[in-house]
Scaffold this motif. Structure first.
Motif, short mmCIF file in Angstrom:
data_model
loop_
_atom_site.label_atom_id
_atom_site.label_comp_id
_atom_site.label_asym_id
_atom_site.label_seq_id
_atom_site.Cartn_x
_atom_site.Cartn_y
_atom_site.Cartn_z
N LEU A 324 0.81 -1.22 0.00
CA LEU A 324 0.00 0.00 0.00
C LEU A 324 0.85 1.27 0.00
O LEU A 324 0.33 2.35 -0.27
CB LEU A 324 -0.91 0.02 1.23
N ALA A 325 2.15 1.14 0.29
CA ALA A 325 2.97 2.33 0.54
C ALA A 325 2.94 3.32 -0.62
O ALA A 325 2.69 4.52 -0.42
CB ALA A 325 4.40 1.91 0.84
N ALA A 328 -0.49 4.88 -1.17
CA ALA A 328 -0.81 5.75 -0.04
C ALA A 328 -0.07 7.08 -0.16
O ALA A 328 -0.62 8.14 0.11
CB ALA A 328 -0.46 5.07 1.27
N GLY A 332 -1.91 10.52 -0.57
CA GLY A 332 -1.64 11.57 0.43
C GLY A 332 -1.26 12.88 -0.25
O GLY A 332 -1.78 13.94 0.09
N GLY A 336 -3.37 16.28 -0.21
CA GLY A 336 -2.68 17.48 0.26
C GLY A 336 -2.80 18.62 -0.74
O GLY A 336 -3.14 19.76 -0.38
N SER A 340 -4.88 22.12 -0.48
CA SER A 340 -4.25 23.43 -0.61
C SER A 340 -5.07 24.31 -1.56
O SER A 340 -5.18 25.52 -1.34
CB SER A 340 -2.80 23.30 -1.07
N ARG A 344 -6.77 27.79 -0.52
CA ARG A 344 -6.52 29.00 -1.29
C ARG A 344 -7.83 29.63 -1.73
O ARG A 344 -7.99 30.87 -1.70
CB ARG A 344 -5.68 28.68 -2.53
N LYS A 347 -9.29 31.43 1.09
CA LYS A 347 -8.56 32.67 1.35
C LYS A 347 -8.97 33.74 0.32
O LYS A 347 -9.21 34.91 0.67
CB LYS A 347 -7.06 32.40 1.25
N ILE B 19 1.25 1.41 7.90
CA ILE B 19 2.24 2.25 7.22
C ILE B 19 1.58 3.02 6.09
O ILE B 19 1.90 4.20 5.84
CB ILE B 19 3.44 1.40 6.73
N GLY B 20 0.60 2.40 5.43
CA GLY B 20 -0.15 3.09 4.37
C GLY B 20 -0.84 4.33 4.92
O GLY B 20 -0.68 5.44 4.38
N ILE B 21 -1.58 4.18 6.01
CA ILE B 21 -2.30 5.32 6.59
C ILE B 21 -1.32 6.38 7.09
O ILE B 21 -1.53 7.58 6.91
CB ILE B 21 -3.22 4.86 7.75
N LEU B 23 1.71 7.04 5.94
CA LEU B 23 2.28 7.78 4.81
C LEU B 23 1.25 8.75 4.23
O LEU B 23 1.55 9.92 3.97
CB LEU B 23 2.75 6.80 3.73
N LEU B 24 0.04 8.24 4.05
CA LEU B 24 -1.02 9.07 3.48
C LEU B 24 -1.23 10.32 4.34
O LEU B 24 -1.20 11.45 3.84
CB LEU B 24 -2.32 8.25 3.39
N ILE B 27 1.98 12.80 4.47
CA ILE B 27 2.24 13.56 3.24
C ILE B 27 1.11 14.56 2.99
O ILE B 27 1.35 15.72 2.64
CB ILE B 27 2.46 12.58 2.07
N TRP B 28 -0.10 14.14 3.25
CA TRP B 28 -1.25 15.04 3.15
C TRP B 28 -1.02 16.28 4.01
O TRP B 28 -1.09 17.42 3.54
CB TRP B 28 -2.51 14.27 3.56
N PHE B 31 1.95 18.59 2.90
CA PHE B 31 1.56 19.37 1.71
C PHE B 31 0.64 20.51 2.12
O PHE B 31 0.81 21.65 1.68
CB PHE B 31 0.80 18.46 0.72
N GLU B 32 -0.34 20.18 2.95
CA GLU B 32 -1.34 21.18 3.30
C GLU B 32 -0.69 22.32 4.09
O GLU B 32 -0.94 23.50 3.81
CB GLU B 32 -2.47 20.54 4.10
N SER B 35 1.60 24.47 1.89
CA SER B 35 0.94 25.25 0.84
C SER B 35 0.08 26.37 1.40
O SER B 35 -0.50 27.14 0.65
CB SER B 35 0.09 24.31 -0.03
N LEU B 36 -0.04 26.44 2.73
CA LEU B 36 -0.87 27.50 3.31
C LEU B 36 -0.34 28.88 2.90
O LEU B 36 -1.10 29.76 2.50
CB LEU B 36 -0.87 27.41 4.83
N GLY B 37 0.96 29.06 2.98
CA GLY B 37 1.57 30.32 2.55
C GLY B 37 1.23 31.46 3.48
O GLY B 37 0.35 31.34 4.34
N ARG B 38 1.95 32.53 3.36
CA ARG B 38 1.68 33.73 4.15
C ARG B 38 1.79 34.92 3.22
O ARG B 38 2.52 34.88 2.24
CB ARG B 38 2.72 33.87 5.28
N LEU B 102 13.27 -1.72 5.73
CA LEU B 102 12.37 -0.75 5.07
C LEU B 102 13.15 0.24 4.21
O LEU B 102 12.74 0.58 3.11
CB LEU B 102 11.54 0.00 6.11
#
Ligand code: SF4
Lengths: 364, 219
Positions: A324-325, A328, A332, A336, A340, A344, A347, B19-21, B23-24, B27-28, B31-32, B35-38, B102
């Motif tokens: 799944l890696a 996933a 993800g 993500g 974003s 945005r 905002k 490990i799947g959950i 990683l998901l 990374i989610w 990224f979030e 990407s919020l930025g200022r 791993l």
């Protein structure tokens, strides 16, 4: 049926001396982890015993368990113990064949209270037709044999837990004796599991000696194994344990560490989760055991050992590949990035909905 | 399901899912957050000695003056259990074996007796900070369910690992399976709770330090 001779009578008939018998009893005592001073008591108990009838049923198996038992050196505890029971049916070892053999089994089953020894698993799919003896399915034969039995000893991992025939995808629907009882497919009787692929010969005979001497089932662990033989893990009795504790591991089978006898954990040794007497009783008349010859323990006395990942993958490493890696990670990243954009947009909406506040607004 | 089946599940499909959950979720969230930025700060930057992202990382890693005396358990206990966790997680031979499997990276392990000691110290420090949290009215008031929950999911892997190695309460196989299961629970909840500070701690310190440095304030 004529009166069964006592063990003492039988041994006298075979010319086994009292001394040899006492020696055997001392060996049996040590097998059962009893002090040698118990030997005379054991001799007395065994001597008076009428040789109990034993029916050995071989089902979906490879005959390795029988081989293990018969390949022990002579004269041994093993041969003596079989002078003490009356092995009335064992289709590999008995002289009779065909209908005469099956007749012997049926005769033995007439007198209740016999012991049933099983090696091999029992197929259940499609009515159990994947293994039959004299046209009778293993399932039916076990059912009949258990009806009047006092107890059953499951010899080997197949009879105890299903073993290799039960390994994924288990095409024959193979089950262990205990599983069949739990599902109500065969009569429920006390079960002693003596797993191993094959089990250590002296452990098989030790369990029988205990049953004969004390006339009762020994103390069992949660998987139905006698704790006197299966109470410790291989790891806890392993002579390579100091290397494990120091973090000294062989990395390949022919490196410096392997030559120096370091721990085999990284090469896949399953000793930490395997319960058996190999490290103390040893094999081939006490010569050695697998770890001593340089190969990690494969965990053969545990349920489903065949499906527990590679024999060469360390116990702490994943048993299966992490399929799944990748997806996933991609999912993800996608969520993500999606989030974003949502953030945005929020905002942006807040910015365009912004109204300039004037002094008047504040005075309101 | 017997203990061996449980162990096979947690070492196989269970680990795969966890490990799947992990990683998901990780990374989610990274990224979030990134990407919020200022909005660009248009004011002219001010320069004050000791005001920068890196300074803040260093400064906040130490107790502010006087605080060590007022709240020794938080600082000392906190440090001890974090360092202890690092030792236990990264210097115990079977764990290194997992990491090597791993990621292909490996390094020497500590003798298991040393790891044992680190484990006991870690467990004691964790219990101490929990007791302190419950005993001090202000800390108790500030604590939410999440604080207790994250404490428990961090504590359990250490406890079960120790009990497995020492053969306490349950047979090794069962305890090992429970240990791996508890780590899997930790992996699953980590990205979605305050435990995510594993990844965000230093970058948020740097960010705060840098933003305030622009205004000439060493925080
Ligand atoms: S060789 Fe196997 S059983 Fe022996 S100490 Fe190493 S891991 Fe344990």
């Amino acid at each position: 049926m004529s009166r069964r001779p006592t063990v003492a009578e039988q041994l006298a008939r075979q010319g086994v001396s009292r001394r040899a018998f006492l020696k055997f009893c001392a060996a049996a005592a040590s097998l059962m982890a009893l002090p040698p001073s118990m030997a005379p008591a054991i001799a007395e108990a065994l001597g008076k015993l009428r040789r109990p009838s034993v029916i050995w049923l071989s089902f979906q198996e490879c005959t390795g368990c029988t081989e293990s038992l018969t390949r022990s050196h002579t004269p041994t505890v093993e041969s003596l113990i079989f002078d003490m029971i009356s092995l009335d049916y064992h289709h590999t070892l008995q002289a009779a064949a065909g209908t005469a053999a099956e007749q012997a089994r049926e005769d033995a089953m007439k007198e209740a209270g016999y012991l049933v020894l099983v090696d091999g698993s029992i197929p259940t799919r499609d009515g159990g037709i994947y293994s039959t003896i004299a046209g009778v399915t293993n399932l039916q034969m076990l059912k009949d044999a258990l009806a009047n039995a006092a107890a059953v000893v499951s010899i080997g991992t197949c009879a105890a837990y299903g073993g290799i025939p039960k390994a994924d995808p288990n095409p024959t629907g193979a089950k262990s004796v205990q599983a069949l009882m739990d599902e109500g497919l065969v009569p429920r009787k006390p079960v002693i599991n003596v797993p191993g692929c094959p089990p250590i010969p002296t452990v098989i005979t030790g369990v029988l000696a205990h049953y004969l001497t004390f006339g009762e089932i020994p103390e069992l662990d949660s998987l139905g194994r006698p704790t006197m033989f299966y109470g410790d893990s291989i790891h806890d009795r392993c002579y390579r344990r100091p290397f494990y504790d120091q973090g000294m591991f062989a990395k390949t089978f022919d490196d410096e560490g392997a030559r120096k006898g370091w721990c085999l954990f990284e090469l896949g040794c399953k000793g930490p989760t395997t319960h058996n007497a190999c490290a103390t009783t040893k094999w081939n008349n006490g010569t050695s055991f697998p770890i001593e010859s340089g190969h990690g323990c494969i965990g053969c006395s545990e349920p489903d050992f065949w499906d527990a990942g590679s024999f060469y993958t360390a116990l702490s490493a994943p048993a299966d590949p992490l399929t799944l890696a990748t997806s996933a990670t991609v999912a993800g990243a996608a969520i993500g990035v999606g989030m974003s954009f949502v953030n945005r947009a929020k905002k942006g909406a807040a910015k365009s909905g912004h109204e300039t506040a004037t002094l008047k607004d504040l005075e309101k | 399901m017997n203990e061996v089946e449980l162990l096979n599940w947690v070492r196989g499909p269970g680990l795969n899912i966890a490990i799947g959950i992990f990683l998901l979720g990780t990374i989610w969230r990274l990224f979030e957050i990134y990407s919020l930025g200022r909005k660009k700060d248009l004011s002219a930057p001010r320069h004050t000695a000791g005001a920068s992202g890196w300074n803040t990382i260093a400064r906040r890693s130490l107790a502010p003056p006087g605080m060590l005396k007022r709240s020794p358990i938080s600082y000392i206990g906190g440090y001890v259990f974090h360092v202890g966790l690092a030792i236990v997680v990264f210097l115990f031979a079977p764990h290194i074996e997992l990491i090597e499997n791993l990621f292909g990276l490996s390094w020497p392990a500590l003798p298991s007796q040393v790891v044992d000691l680190a484990t006991v110290v870690t467990l004691a420090a964790m219990v101490l900070v929990l007791v302190d949290r419950i005993n001090k009215p202000v800390k108790r008031y500030l604590s939410t369910v999440e604080d207790y929950f994250t404490w428990a999911v961090t504590f359990l892997p250490v406890l079960t690992g120790y009990m497995a190695v020492k053969h306490l309460l349950l047979p090794y196989t069962t305890m090992l399976a429970l240990h791996i299961l508890s780590v899997e629970i930790l992996l699953v909840v980590l990205p979605f709770t305050k435990l995510f500070h594993v990844f965000t701690l230093f970058m948020s310190r740097w960010y705060n330090g840098q933003a305030n440095a622009h205004k000439g304030v060493p925080v």
